[in-house]
Design a protein around this motif. Structure first.
Motif, PDB file in Angstrom:
ATOM      1  N   GLY A  38       0.826  -1.214   0.000  1.00  0.00           N
ATOM      2  CA  GLY A  38       0.000   0.000   0.000  1.00  0.00           C
ATOM      3  C   GLY A  38       0.850   1.250   0.000  1.00  0.00           C
ATOM      4  N   LEU A  39       1.927   1.230   0.757  1.00  0.00           N
ATOM      5  CA  LEU A  39       2.844   2.367   0.786  1.00  0.00           C
ATOM      6  C   LEU A  39       3.544   2.529  -0.563  1.00  0.00           C
ATOM      7  CD1 LEU A  39       3.791   4.535   2.741  1.00  0.00           C
ATOM      8  CD2 LEU A  39       5.634   3.011   3.429  1.00  0.00           C
ATOM      9  N   PHE A  40       3.933   1.421  -1.173  1.00  0.00           N
ATOM     10  CA  PHE A  40       4.528   1.462  -2.506  1.00  0.00           C
ATOM     11  C   PHE A  40       3.552   2.058  -3.515  1.00  0.00           C
ATOM     12  CE2 PHE A  40       4.825  -0.862  -6.586  1.00  0.00           C
ATOM     13  CZ  PHE A  40       6.025  -0.341  -7.048  1.00  0.00           C
ATOM     14  N   MET A  41       2.307   1.621  -3.461  1.00  0.00           N
ATOM     15  CA  MET A  41       1.296   2.137  -4.384  1.00  0.00           C
ATOM     16  C   MET A  41       1.030   3.614  -4.136  1.00  0.00           C
ATOM     17  SD  MET A  41       0.225  -0.389  -6.359  1.00  0.00           S
ATOM     18  CE  MET A  41      -1.432  -0.050  -6.881  1.00  0.00           C
ATOM     19  N   TYR A  42       0.997   4.015  -2.877  1.00  0.00           N
ATOM     20  CA  TYR A  42       0.786   5.426  -2.539  1.00  0.00           C
ATOM     21  C   TYR A  42       1.911   6.288  -3.112  1.00  0.00           C
ATOM     22  CZ  TYR A  42       0.804   9.660   0.314  1.00  0.00           C
ATOM     23  OH  TYR A  42       0.837  10.959   0.726  1.00  0.00           O
ATOM     24  N   GLY A  43       3.148   5.893  -2.876  1.00  0.00           N
ATOM     25  CA  GLY A  43       4.284   6.673  -3.361  1.00  0.00           C
ATOM     26  C   GLY A  43       4.370   6.713  -4.877  1.00  0.00           C
ATOM     27  N   SER A  44       4.174   5.568  -5.498  1.00  0.00           N
ATOM     28  CA  SER A  44       4.272   5.537  -6.955  1.00  0.00           C
ATOM     29  C   SER A  44       3.119   6.279  -7.616  1.00  0.00           C
ATOM     30  CB  SER A  44       4.338   4.098  -7.459  1.00  0.00           C
ATOM     31  OG  SER A  44       3.165   3.403  -7.141  1.00  0.00           O
ATOM     32  N   THR A  45       1.941   6.226  -7.033  1.00  0.00           N
ATOM     33  CA  THR A  45       0.811   6.929  -7.627  1.00  0.00           C
ATOM     34  C   THR A  45       0.969   8.443  -7.467  1.00  0.00           C
ATOM     35  OG1 THR A  45      -1.537   6.594  -8.017  1.00  0.00           O
ATOM     36  CG2 THR A  45      -0.950   7.082  -5.816  1.00  0.00           C
ATOM     37  N   LEU A  46       1.598   8.888  -6.391  1.00  0.00           N
ATOM     38  CA  LEU A  46       1.884  10.320  -6.259  1.00  0.00           C
ATOM     39  C   LEU A  46       2.858  10.776  -7.338  1.00  0.00           C
ATOM     40  CD1 LEU A  46       2.270  11.006  -2.426  1.00  0.00           C
ATOM     41  CD2 LEU A  46       0.441  11.741  -3.939  1.00  0.00           C
ATOM     42  N   MET A  47       3.872   9.967  -7.578  1.00  0.00           N
ATOM     43  CA  MET A  47       4.847  10.307  -8.602  1.00  0.00           C
ATOM     44  C   MET A  47       4.197  10.315  -9.992  1.00  0.00           C
ATOM     45  SD  MET A  47       8.486   8.462  -9.392  1.00  0.00           S
ATOM     46  CE  MET A  47       7.721   6.950  -9.950  1.00  0.00           C
ATOM     47  N   VAL A  48       3.394   9.318 -10.289  1.00  0.00           N
ATOM     48  CA  VAL A  48       2.718   9.242 -11.584  1.00  0.00           C
ATOM     49  C   VAL A  48       1.755  10.407 -11.747  1.00  0.00           C
ATOM     50  CG1 VAL A  48       1.031   7.898 -12.900  1.00  0.00           C
ATOM     51  CG2 VAL A  48       3.013   6.776 -11.902  1.00  0.00           C
ATOM     52  N   HIS A  49       1.046  10.744 -10.688  1.00  0.00           N
ATOM     53  CA  HIS A  49       0.115  11.870 -10.759  1.00  0.00           C
ATOM     54  C   HIS A  49       0.862  13.175 -11.039  1.00  0.00           C
ATOM     55  CE1 HIS A  49      -3.478  14.186 -10.071  1.00  0.00           C
ATOM     56  NE2 HIS A  49      -2.823  14.943  -9.225  1.00  0.00           N
ATOM     57  N   HIS A  50       2.001  13.353 -10.417  1.00  0.00           N
ATOM     58  CA  HIS A  50       2.808  14.553 -10.660  1.00  0.00           C
ATOM     59  C   HIS A  50       3.175  14.660 -12.140  1.00  0.00           C
ATOM     60  CE1 HIS A  50       5.922  17.579 -10.315  1.00  0.00           C
ATOM     61  NE2 HIS A  50       6.753  16.733 -10.907  1.00  0.00           N
ATOM     62  N   PHE A  51       3.657  13.555 -12.716  1.00  0.00           N
ATOM     63  CA  PHE A  51       4.037  13.577 -14.127  1.00  0.00           C
ATOM     64  C   PHE A  51       2.830  13.739 -15.043  1.00  0.00           C
ATOM     65  CE2 PHE A  51       7.888  11.290 -12.530  1.00  0.00           C
ATOM     66  CZ  PHE A  51       8.781  12.316 -12.832  1.00  0.00           C
ATOM     67  N   THR A  52       1.689  13.205 -14.643  1.00  0.00           N
ATOM     68  CA  THR A  52       0.469  13.350 -15.437  1.00  0.00           C
ATOM     69  C   THR A  52       0.025  14.803 -15.476  1.00  0.00           C
ATOM     70  OG1 THR A  52      -0.217  11.107 -14.841  1.00  0.00           O
ATOM     71  CG2 THR A  52      -1.921  12.587 -15.645  1.00  0.00           C
ATOM     72  N   ILE A  53       0.010  15.447 -14.325  1.00  0.00           N
ATOM     73  CA  ILE A  53      -0.395  16.856 -14.262  1.00  0.00           C
ATOM     74  C   ILE A  53       0.622  17.727 -14.997  1.00  0.00           C
ATOM     75  CG2 ILE A  53      -0.792  18.789 -12.692  1.00  0.00           C
ATOM     76  CD1 ILE A  53      -3.060  16.678 -12.846  1.00  0.00           C
ATOM     77  N   LYS A  54       1.885  17.396 -14.881  1.00  0.00           N
ATOM     78  CA  LYS A  54       2.930  18.139 -15.592  1.00  0.00           C
ATOM     79  C   LYS A  54       2.741  18.015 -17.103  1.00  0.00           C
ATOM     80  CE  LYS A  54       7.926  18.633 -15.756  1.00  0.00           C
ATOM     81  NZ  LYS A  54       9.205  18.109 -15.276  1.00  0.00           N
ATOM     82  N   ALA A  55       2.417  16.819 -17.582  1.00  0.00           N
ATOM     83  CA  ALA A  55       2.171  16.615 -19.010  1.00  0.00           C
ATOM     84  C   ALA A  55       0.938  17.380 -19.469  1.00  0.00           C
ATOM     85  CB  ALA A  55       2.011  15.128 -19.311  1.00  0.00           C
ATOM     86  N   ALA A  56      -0.081  17.432 -18.643  1.00  0.00           N
ATOM     87  CA  ALA A  56      -1.297  18.165 -18.996  1.00  0.00           C
ATOM     88  C   ALA A  56      -1.040  19.668 -19.038  1.00  0.00           C
ATOM     89  CB  ALA A  56      -2.410  17.856 -18.000  1.00  0.00           C
ATOM     90  N   ALA A  57      -0.194  20.149 -18.155  1.00  0.00           N
ATOM     91  CA  ALA A  57       0.100  21.586 -18.125  1.00  0.00           C
ATOM     92  C   ALA A  57       0.954  21.995 -19.323  1.00  0.00           C
ATOM     93  CB  ALA A  57       0.811  21.942 -16.829  1.00  0.00           C
ATOM     94  N   GLU A  58       1.863  21.130 -19.744  1.00  0.00           N
ATOM     95  CA  GLU A  58       2.738  21.471 -20.861  1.00  0.00           C
ATOM     96  C   GLU A  58       1.997  21.506 -22.191  1.00  0.00           C
ATOM     97  OE1 GLU A  58       6.059  18.821 -20.869  1.00  0.00           O
ATOM     98  OE2 GLU A  58       6.855  19.618 -18.986  1.00  0.00           O
ATOM     99  N   ASN A  59       1.202  20.490 -22.468  1.00  0.00           N
ATOM    100  CA  ASN A  59       0.502  20.421 -23.742  1.00  0.00           C
ATOM    101  C   ASN A  59      -0.813  19.669 -23.564  1.00  0.00           C
ATOM    102  OD1 ASN A  59      -0.278  20.368 -26.390  1.00  0.00           O
ATOM    103  ND2 ASN A  59       1.583  19.408 -27.157  1.00  0.00           N
ATOM    104  N   PRO A  60      -1.906  20.390 -23.306  1.00  0.00           N
ATOM    105  CA  PRO A  60      -3.186  19.722 -23.055  1.00  0.00           C
ATOM    106  C   PRO A  60      -3.686  18.881 -24.234  1.00  0.00           C
ATOM    107  CG  PRO A  60      -3.289  22.025 -22.405  1.00  0.00           C
ATOM    108  CD  PRO A  60      -1.990  21.835 -23.112  1.00  0.00           C
ATOM    109  N   LYS A  61      -3.290  19.221 -25.457  1.00  0.00           N
ATOM    110  CA  LYS A  61      -3.760  18.461 -26.618  1.00  0.00           C
ATOM    111  C   LYS A  61      -3.106  17.083 -26.682  1.00  0.00           C
ATOM    112  CE  LYS A  61      -4.926  22.422 -29.400  1.00  0.00           C
ATOM    113  NZ  LYS A  61      -4.727  23.151 -30.635  1.00  0.00           N
ATOM    114  N   ARG A  62      -1.913  16.958 -26.160  1.00  0.00           N
ATOM    115  CA  ARG A  62      -1.210  15.673 -26.159  1.00  0.00           C
ATOM    116  C   ARG A  62      -1.440  14.903 -24.860  1.00  0.00           C
ATOM    117  NH1 ARG A  62       4.302  14.751 -27.776  1.00  0.00           N
ATOM    118  NH2 ARG A  62       3.325  12.737 -27.968  1.00  0.00           N
TER     119      ARG A  62
END
Length: 123
Positions: A38-62
């Motif tokens: 659960g801790l592994f999933m929590y940490g990895s999902t936070l990291m993935v969410h960060h990169f997802t939001i970063k990708a959305a902020a850079e280019n919403p069309k992609r």
């Protein structure tokens, strides 16, 4: 509420349920292993969410392509980690795999809802 707080709430609620089930049910399983997953999933999902939001902020069309790529890599990493775990701890694998799948579904739903809300707020 921020995504990290929601994800932490999910983790803490799952750990409370895990320890209650371990304490009051006749089924024996290794709650420590489940808590580490659960801790592994929590940490990895936070990291993935960060990169997802970063990708959305850079280019919403992609964003859809970025989201699918990030999610695919996350799933591959999870499968490799889970395969290694099952290979090492064959005796305790079944409850942990079930808990892992539960964590995966809940965190993925939370991530999609959060990413969708972020994209709607940018419009």
């Amino acid at each position: 509420m921020k995504y990290s707080a929601k994800a932490l709430l999910v983790y803490l609620l799952a750990m409370a349920i895990t320890f209650l089930l371990n304490e009051f049910s006749s089924v024996e399983f290794n709650a420590v292993h489940i808590s580490f997953w659960g801790l592994f999933m929590y940490g990895s999902t936070l990291m993935v969410h960060h990169f997802t939001i970063k990708a959305a902020a850079e280019n919403p069309k992609r964003f859809p392509a970025s989201f699918m790529g990030i999610t695919g890599l996350k799933m591959l990493a999870y499968l490799i980690a889970l395969g290694i775990y099952v290979y090492i701890f064959q005796d305790a694998a079944t409850p942990v795999v079930i808990a892992f799948l539960g964590f995966y579904v809940v965190y993925t739903v939370l991530e999609v809802i959060s990413a969708t809300a972020y994209l709607k707020s940018k419009d």
